[in-house]
Design a protein around this motif. Sequence first.
Motif, PDB file in Angstrom:
ATOM      1  N   GLU A   2       0.833  -1.222   0.000  1.00 54.21           N
ATOM      2  CA  GLU A   2       0.000   0.000   0.000  1.00 54.21           C
ATOM      3  C   GLU A   2       0.855   1.254   0.000  1.00 54.21           C
ATOM      4  O   GLU A   2       0.620   2.189  -0.769  1.00 54.21           O
ATOM      5  N   LYS A   3       1.872   1.239   0.843  1.00 52.33           N
ATOM      6  CA  LYS A   3       2.740   2.417   0.988  1.00 52.33           C
ATOM      7  C   LYS A   3       3.529   2.678  -0.300  1.00 52.33           C
ATOM      8  O   LYS A   3       3.621   3.809  -0.774  1.00 52.33           O
ATOM      9  N   VAL A   4       4.079   1.613  -0.861  1.00 56.66           N
ATOM     10  CA  VAL A   4       4.827   1.758  -2.117  1.00 56.66           C
ATOM     11  C   VAL A   4       3.904   2.293  -3.214  1.00 56.66           C
ATOM     12  O   VAL A   4       4.272   3.192  -3.978  1.00 56.66           O
ATOM     13  N   CYS A   5       2.676   1.760  -3.280  1.00 60.00           N
ATOM     14  CA  CYS A   5       1.753   2.162  -4.347  1.00 60.00           C
ATOM     15  C   CYS A   5       1.374   3.623  -4.228  1.00 60.00           C
ATOM     16  O   CYS A   5       1.224   4.324  -5.224  1.00 60.00           O
ATOM     17  N   GLU A   6       1.215   4.104  -3.004  1.00 62.71           N
ATOM     18  CA  GLU A   6       0.936   5.535  -2.832  1.00 62.71           C
ATOM     19  C   GLU A   6       2.081   6.378  -3.390  1.00 62.71           C
ATOM     20  O   GLU A   6       1.856   7.360  -4.106  1.00 62.71           O
TER      21      GLU A   6
ATOM     22  N   LYS B  37       0.282  -4.418 -10.740  1.00 62.37           N
ATOM     23  CA  LYS B  37       0.814  -5.742 -10.425  1.00 62.37           C
ATOM     24  C   LYS B  37       0.889  -5.958  -8.911  1.00 62.37           C
ATOM     25  O   LYS B  37       0.849  -7.089  -8.440  1.00 62.37           O
ATOM     26  N   LEU B  38       1.010  -4.834  -8.158  1.00 66.50           N
ATOM     27  CA  LEU B  38       1.057  -4.934  -6.701  1.00 66.50           C
ATOM     28  C   LEU B  38      -0.349  -4.966  -6.101  1.00 66.50           C
ATOM     29  O   LEU B  38      -0.510  -4.996  -4.881  1.00 66.50           O
ATOM     30  N   GLY B  39      -1.382  -4.892  -6.946  1.00 68.90           N
ATOM     31  CA  GLY B  39      -2.740  -5.076  -6.465  1.00 68.90           C
ATOM     32  C   GLY B  39      -3.504  -3.810  -6.133  1.00 68.90           C
ATOM     33  O   GLY B  39      -4.576  -3.885  -5.526  1.00 68.90           O
ATOM     34  N   ALA B  40      -2.992  -2.648  -6.515  1.00 73.09           N
ATOM     35  CA  ALA B  40      -3.695  -1.399  -6.214  1.00 73.09           C
ATOM     36  C   ALA B  40      -4.143  -0.714  -7.495  1.00 73.09           C
ATOM     37  O   ALA B  40      -3.863  -1.186  -8.601  1.00 73.09           O
ATOM     38  N   ASN B  41      -4.849   0.413  -7.353  1.00 77.17           N
ATOM     39  CA  ASN B  41      -5.261   1.216  -8.498  1.00 77.17           C
ATOM     40  C   ASN B  41      -4.295   2.367  -8.715  1.00 77.17           C
ATOM     41  O   ASN B  41      -3.649   2.835  -7.779  1.00 77.17           O
TER      42      ASN B  41
END
Lengths: 168, 168, 168, 168, 168, 168, 168, 168, 168, 168, 168, 168
Positions: free
Chosen positions: F22-26, F81-85
């Motif tokens: 989550e943190k990386v995706c943000e 790929k990491l599962g986020a939008n």
Amino acid sequence: MKIINQVDVLATPSDLDEAGREKVCESLNELVADLFALYVKVKNYHWHMSGRHFRDYHLMLDEHAAQILANIDPLAERVRKLGANTIHSISHIADLQRVKDNDEEFVAPKDMLIDLINENKELAKNMRIAHEQCDDIKDVATASLLETYIDEGEERVWFLFEASRDIA
Amino acid sequence: MKIINQVDVLATPSDLDEAGREKVCESLNELVADLFALYVKVKNYHWHMSGRHFRDYHLMLDEHAAQILANIDPLAERVRKLGANTIHSISHIADLQRVKDNDEEFVAPKDMLIDLINENKELAKNMRIAHEQCDDIKDVATASLLETYIDEGEERVWFLFEASRDIA
Amino acid sequence: MKIINQVDVLATPSDLDEAGREKVCESLNELVADLFALYVKVKNYHWHMSGRHFRDYHLMLDEHAAQILANIDPLAERVRKLGANTIHSISHIADLQRVKDNDEEFVAPKDMLIDLINENKELAKNMRIAHEQCDDIKDVATASLLETYIDEGEERVWFLFEASRDIA
Amino acid sequence: MKIINQVDVLATPSDLDEAGREKVCESLNELVADLFALYVKVKNYHWHMSGRHFRDYHLMLDEHAAQILANIDPLAERVRKLGANTIHSISHIADLQRVKDNDEEFVAPKDMLIDLINENKELAKNMRIAHEQCDDIKDVATASLLETYIDEGEERVWFLFEASRDIA
Amino acid sequence: MKIINQVDVLATPSDLDEAGREKVCESLNELVADLFALYVKVKNYHWHMSGRHFRDYHLMLDEHAAQILANIDPLAERVRKLGANTIHSISHIADLQRVKDNDEEFVAPKDMLIDLINENKELAKNMRIAHEQCDDIKDVATASLLETYIDEGEERVWFLFEASRDIA
Amino acid sequence: MKIINQVDVLATPSDLDEAGREKVCESLNELVADLFALYVKVKNYHWHMSGRHFRDYHLMLDEHAAQILANIDPLAERVRKLGANTIHSISHIADLQRVKDNDEEFVAPKDMLIDLINENKELAKNMRIAHEQCDDIKDVATASLLETYIDEGEERVWFLFEASRDIA
Amino acid sequence: MKIINQVDVLATPSDLDEAGREKVCESLNELVADLFALYVKVKNYHWHMSGRHFRDYHLMLDEHAAQILANIDPLAERVRKLGANTIHSISHIADLQRVKDNDEEFVAPKDMLIDLINENKELAKNMRIAHEQCDDIKDVATASLLETYIDEGEERVWFLFEASRDIA
Amino acid sequence: MKIINQVDVLATPSDLDEAGREKVCESLNELVADLFALYVKVKNYHWHMSGRHFRDYHLMLDEHAAQILANIDPLAERVRKLGANTIHSISHIADLQRVKDNDEEFVAPKDMLIDLINENKELAKNMRIAHEQCDDIKDVATASLLETYIDEGEERVWFLFEASRDIA
Amino acid sequence: MKIINQVDVLATPSDLDEAGREKVCESLNELVADLFALYVKVKNYHWHMSGRHFRDYHLMLDEHAAQILANIDPLAERVRKLGANTIHSISHIADLQRVKDNDEEFVAPKDMLIDLINENKELAKNMRIAHEQCDDIKDVATASLLETYIDEGEERVWFLFEASRDIA
Amino acid sequence: MKIINQVDVLATPSDLDEAGREKVCESLNELVADLFALYVKVKNYHWHMSGRHFRDYHLMLDEHAAQILANIDPLAERVRKLGANTIHSISHIADLQRVKDNDEEFVAPKDMLIDLINENKELAKNMRIAHEQCDDIKDVATASLLETYIDEGEERVWFLFEASRDIA
Amino acid sequence: MKIINQVDVLATPSDLDEAGREKVCESLNELVADLFALYVKVKNYHWHMSGRHFRDYHLMLDEHAAQILANIDPLAERVRKLGANTIHSISHIADLQRVKDNDEEFVAPKDMLIDLINENKELAKNMRIAHEQCDDIKDVATASLLETYIDEGEERVWFLFEASRDIA
Amino acid sequence: MKIINQVDVLATPSDLDEAGREKVCESLNELVADLFALYVKVKNYHWHMSGRHFRDYHLMLDEHAAQILANIDPLAERVRKLGANTIHSISHIADLQRVKDNDEEFVAPKDMLIDLINENKELAKNMRIAHEQCDDIKDVATASLLETYIDEGEERVWFLFEASRDIA
């Protein structure tokens, strides 16, 4: 010509019948010699072309020469893969070639075309004979190459034939 | 060989001295014959190569053959541009060639290399002689082509020479 | 430097005069050393360029460096084809180079251009001298290479000279 | 034309003799003017070609035009590298050109070919003269370019000559 | 200029109005002459560029010259497809061109840019006029070509204009 | 932003820690927004460039813009790929971007360069922070992409910095 | 070597620790010097190769040389992006290089291979040390480049090692 | 938006009517904003696509996005060539865009297709309006670009429409 | 032919007038049928060419055939984008084609050229009519395609016309 | 598996810790076996795909297979560079592979996708474990390769996952 | 159809049996007609495709159409090389074609696929019959072409068959 | 193995005899298994090659491996086109393969060559048997593919045989 027994110690390089291979290789070497001789003849005409169609025929013969040259290496290597020796020299070519040398200083363009129609027709016929020999001994790999080269030879005949006709 | 007086009606195709052109053209036709004969010899060795270095030498000789073949058309066309005739046939090549045919069934790899060192050296020397003849008649265009071909010939000698030495 | 007698057993790799070859090879090795040193200098300026013209000159010097590097291999291989040895190491370059190293931390762009005008002019002059030595011994293959490289050197001088002028 | 003393402050861009350079540059500018004028003439004939050979000659002349155009930039830039000025304008070309303009509304195909034989022969001859001037002052870089362009000019003469002959 | 009645025997090559075609062809020939003259002027400035921006402007003008040259053949061939004759020679260009020759020995870089802004603007304007003439006679094929060439001309104006401004 | 539990029925698409992802995706989405905003700003300056260096800087900024755009798709797809939008719209970009919009009608060339030095430095710093977050959760695939993009950002800073210095 | 404070007026080009950058840059400059010296050594052996494997090893060493040369520019530019100066000259290389020059007139092929195994192993080790220094200061961009170059170095060691073994 | 009077001192960059140019430029800037916004939306759907047709639609949308992006630079540069300013920033895009942002976390594939049908239809319609404005002021160069882009927009509508229909 | 009301549920695919689109689509389908029929006729002549110009005309007709075929897909897809149906079958072509079939066993080369002059002229005229219909309904995208195809058609007429003239 | 002491006489090919290398090489050989087995499975599904999405999935799986195959050679060669042996045969693969063979005559498309999601996820996880082992022994070259392959594996999972969802 | 006795004066173009050639040529002309008709049908379906799989099938059918078209020229030229005449016109195709025209306004995607399965199967069967006729008269060149085309036809059947199955 | 009756509802995908197809498919699947196993063996030897010829043989085996791999997909797809299933997994390969696995830690280079001579000879022989089965059922498309692959196999035998001979 004899199939070289290069496989004494190790292994026969081919599962095909040895006598049949000898016969096919003889035919292929004659074709290789013909292709070399025809290549030189086509370049001869390419260089000595003249007349109003000069550029058109000069280019056509260069395309034919390139096509003919490209037949040589695969056929010669087929001979080697079948366990025999192939062409060694200019004199070897001279011995085997069925293409007729033309050393005239001047040949009229139309005569060049007619000469080449005959040579290419003869070549295609000889390739067809070799193809049948391949069929006889189940050498399908050589046969497959020849199929394409026969088509190319027949295409050259067609182009040369049409270009030699006096139709306006 | 005589410069064809193809320019009677129209215009001489060249402002160069006619006698000089004849001499240069004779040399060039000999070179074209040599290049054809050497091409066949190099392909011969390419096809009949053997031994642990097979692939390496097989490829090297194919590169040499391609390089030699590419010299032929420009030189033969130089003869035509100078107003003379060039090579017509296999028998014409056989008459003019100084390259020695080798029809041995088997030649050891090292002997192939040594044979080709000598042929290529001889070729480079003969090209250098033709170059001087061009210089004499101010045919700078032919000379320029030969400069590149001499370098290529010397490169082939170098590669073949080093590859023929028994150094581990 | 001496022509290595690598041809005792087999054959001399060249029909050119041995003393002349020695002299040409010495000149060529000096040129190869100069080209290496100039390559490093041009990359030095390419990396340390600054000022409003940064990208323009950075790209120009990279093109010059690539052009200079591409001269090295053919000239060094000419030395080998002539039977001598060529450059071995950084210290060998340092011994032979006539290009002057510039280790200043900061060089203004215009001073870079002026320095390179002089280096390239000197290089072209030295190539012209080597060209005459080739002419003397009829080494037309080396001469032909140098003709192109001299033109490239003179082009670099032209570009650098015009770019160094303060004209708006 | 005078060599511009653009090197007062910085450095002479060339180690070649100044008087010789002036002479070579005059010849090169005349050649550049001729090449421009010949380019326009060849395009003229390319556009106004007619007759049964239309496509063949239309393409040939386009190839010739492209070849001629490609000679211009390197020769004009040689003039600049030698320190002189080169062609500025259409009127400058008109002043220097030796190629004869042909503004006829209709020119028969064969007459086009014959006209171009003569123009190209003249061009090759003038290039050969410029080549000798280069030799005199050791400008080997310009000479090397001209060698290739002379060959191209002679090739165009050959193609045009053969194509203009009435041989069936 | 008159539409050549080449279609007497066979068929008119165009279903467009003959008078309109004449007018369009006159405009196109003037454009072709302008493009040739502008090509020479841009090469002139490309060759005689100087100053710190040398390489940048030298390259830009070469791109412009290539773009201008590429407009000529399609427009001249449009004239032929419409049944008229097009440009024949340098003197023909000199007669029709509206581009002003500049034979100054030295032109400052900025003056070159300003001169070319004006020439390109004038060219785009003249192309727009020709475009309207095409519209009038429904010659949509010529019009379509001109649309792209006008955009190119306006792009050259924009590049030259911005490059000529003294903003740091 | 929350990792979408799209894998209820089937399988988690990743073996990495969910909170860390989550943190990386943000961070990645902020980078994607910055890259979009910087792309528009660089194109803005590319279009509104002026002054004597116009073409040089116009081209440089187009190269930078292309490089920046090419970073967007791989980073946005890493988020998926990491599962986020990831980014949805212009307004989404406006919410997340840290790049500062510049809507001035006129910006001097040097001010453009200085502005972009700062934006690119900031971008590289933010990419380095995201890289450390990847390291923390062992997301080596994202980290590897960022390593190349950081180098590109630092290269843009270098080019822009040197080009902004007033050194002759 | 000191990080040049080129950023006084404008902005620091990097958010990385200055002391760490100094240390990394020193290592990188030593690597650049080694790569230059190794490039010359590999070309040396490429030019002076001999023996039956001549062509095979001559080609392999040319591939190695090209690979080594391609490492230089990116590493030297990393030094510049980190705010320091890089290699200036042949003498600068001579000062920093750890590669040992070999000026022997003759080196046997196998001795060449063994010498290069050791140089390449040493190079890979020194790159690994530089990689750790990069890790220490979070310079992930330089580290990423080195990862690829270490793999290339280890590949050269593997090829050279296997080729140096006397196994039939 | 006002046409910048950048041509006070030098020359007007265009012979087109100034008021008409203002109007066209306003329309073009709105189109550029729409294209940017649509590009982001299409990439949004490209990244968040799901379902059995994932790969097929993911690829289609990437092709659409690439096509849309390629419209931006030529249109923005047309604005500059007409003497006005174009898009500066994300906020500038947000002000002008007529494309509606969609920030939903999840959009079903079919809803994506339907949304894009409408956006592309609207875009094509707005381009057609701009085309008429170009016609009014005789700006044929901009009009010509729009003709191709309208066709592309209508192709996207067709593809999306057919793909959205529930026919087996 | 009627515009298919495929947009009942979703949205009309076009903002153009429906009646006008019907009319344009009818014209386009006739053109597509003509292009198919002309393609077969040109291939017919390509295959049955004869006489001294065989290769030249054989190649020209193949180029024409390729050009004609390349017009079909974009025009047929325009019909689909406008909301109508296009060509379905050989019999559909036979119904709509205005090109006249020629099933003669033998056609003299010159008669082939004259036949094709007429067919291509007719085609260009019909395309011009369709272009006006597009103008009437503001379908600028189709019009733009037709502009290029009309030019190609007129080029084929020009080539064929010149090649059919008996001028030596 | 043991690191072969192939370096007794000459030199260790690596400065990395021997025990660590053994462990990494074991992991890499398992990965190579998995990649081979997964390659066969993906080709299996590529060949036996069925249903309305046939072409789309058939192509996707061929892209996946090509991507997987391209991972094998670099990883196997890393094992060799680290001094160990790698995969020898089909039975060796069968011993080490963790990918589960599926010999069902018929597998539904969706089941194929779900099976491959799991295999690719497992592969990415095992690559991440190997990456950590590389980190432990400072084998940064192998680690760098794995970073890219992990990203590819995660991309395959993403594509397969989205394509397996029943969303219209 | 009769073999044209075009060889009266010159030479027969073929050594194959005349009666056999007639029979083969009849078969080939029927195949050429079928290929033309199938090409139009596949383009028909390509243009009128609809439904969720639109893009996937639209692309597949375009690939099939291109493959089918590429069979026509070689087969038609084989007829000419065998001394007969080939296809002349749309009506000639209509006479010989065995492919059934489908002029329905709407065809559902699955029905398109099923129709094409049958047409392609029939085509492959007819090619196989022609192949046997070639075998009978030893026309190995035509046979060789057909072998490849039969494989392509069977591949189209396979793709279409699998895509028509309702398996999720 | 049984031909899957996948054609119950729709249509048989082939007009060939079902029993014959079963037999051919069995042979083809064995060949596919052999090709996979031989691919792994050749890569095994490629990776574990050693000795003075390392690079030469390493490259040769990589070429052989690539050639072998390229045979797999077309043959496996032939099985599918004939209506049967093909290879599913590593264990499936292990069941069918006739190639003998070699898991020795060390194999001398010459032993590798001899092993591969035998494997390739066996492969060519088995392909020839499959070719006869194809002939029996008139499956000319499969036969045609095998002809090329047999030639490739025989070429590999020739290269390996010559390279294994101890001739200097």
